[in-house]
Design a protein around this motif. Structure first.
Motif, PDB file in Angstrom:
ATOM      1  N   ALA A 283      19.543  87.019  41.054  1.00 33.69           N
ATOM      2  CA  ALA A 283      20.306  86.023  41.803  1.00 33.69           C
ATOM      3  C   ALA A 283      19.390  84.912  42.322  1.00 33.69           C
ATOM      4  N   GLY A 284      18.198  85.269  42.771  1.00 37.54           N
ATOM      5  CA  GLY A 284      17.246  84.268  43.240  1.00 37.54           C
ATOM      6  C   GLY A 284      16.801  83.336  42.137  1.00 37.54           C
ATOM      7  N   ALA A 285      16.542  83.895  40.964  1.00 33.88           N
ATOM      8  CA  ALA A 285      16.140  83.060  39.825  1.00 33.88           C
ATOM      9  C   ALA A 285      17.282  82.133  39.411  1.00 33.88           C
ATOM     10  N   ALA A 286      18.498  82.649  39.376  1.00 32.99           N
ATOM     11  CA  ALA A 286      19.656  81.817  39.012  1.00 32.99           C
ATOM     12  C   ALA A 286      19.875  80.721  40.050  1.00 32.99           C
TER      13      ALA A 286
ATOM     14  N   ARG B 164      19.634  75.042  41.680  1.00 31.41           N
ATOM     15  CA  ARG B 164      19.131  74.055  42.643  1.00 31.41           C
ATOM     16  C   ARG B 164      18.292  72.987  41.936  1.00 31.41           C
ATOM     17  N   ALA B 165      17.455  73.383  41.001  1.00 23.77           N
ATOM     18  CA  ALA B 165      16.643  72.415  40.258  1.00 23.77           C
ATOM     19  C   ALA B 165      17.527  71.490  39.429  1.00 23.77           C
ATOM     20  N   TRP B 166      18.569  72.023  38.807  1.00 26.14           N
ATOM     21  CA  TRP B 166      19.475  71.209  37.995  1.00 26.14           C
ATOM     22  C   TRP B 166      20.229  70.201  38.862  1.00 26.14           C
ATOM     23  N   VAL B 167      20.706  70.645  40.033  1.00 28.08           N
ATOM     24  CA  VAL B 167      21.431  69.748  40.933  1.00 28.08           C
ATOM     25  C   VAL B 167      20.499  68.641  41.433  1.00 28.08           C
TER      26      VAL B 167
END
Length: 97
Positions: free
Chosen positions: A22-25, A30-33
């Motif tokens: 879940a943390g990796a996802a 967050r990086a994509w946003v």
């Protein structure tokens, strides 16, 4: 075969794996946003700059005695006077924080 791999995961191990996934996802989302927001901000800045330059070109093509341009944006506050005295006057005033 390795005996540790044959045993089922305990409740704590399953929870640790689930939290890690879940943390990796969440990090990827967050990086994509952040990437999409940065791209959109650059597009808006380009559109504003294009509109401003187009307007200034149209303004320069017309015949005016004196033109005063006041701009406020995230870089600060600018006032430009064209015409009148025959010399362009430019002032850059920083906005108070």
């Amino acid at each position: 075969m390795n005996e540790a791999l044959a045993e089922p995961l305990t409740g704590y191990q399953v929870m640790a794996v689930a939290v890690a996934v879940a943390g990796a996802a969440a990090g990827l989302v967050r990086a994509w946003v952040a990437y999409r927001a940065r791209i959109q901000e650059e597009r808006e800045a380009t559109t504003r700059t294009t509109a401003r330059v187009t307007w200034l070109i149209r303004l320069a093509e017309t015949d005016h005695d004196m033109v005063r341009i006041v701009e406020r944006d995230r870089d600060g506050h600018r006032e430009v006077e064209l015409g009148g005295r025959g010399v362009a006057k430019a002032e850059a005033v920083e906005e108070a924080a």
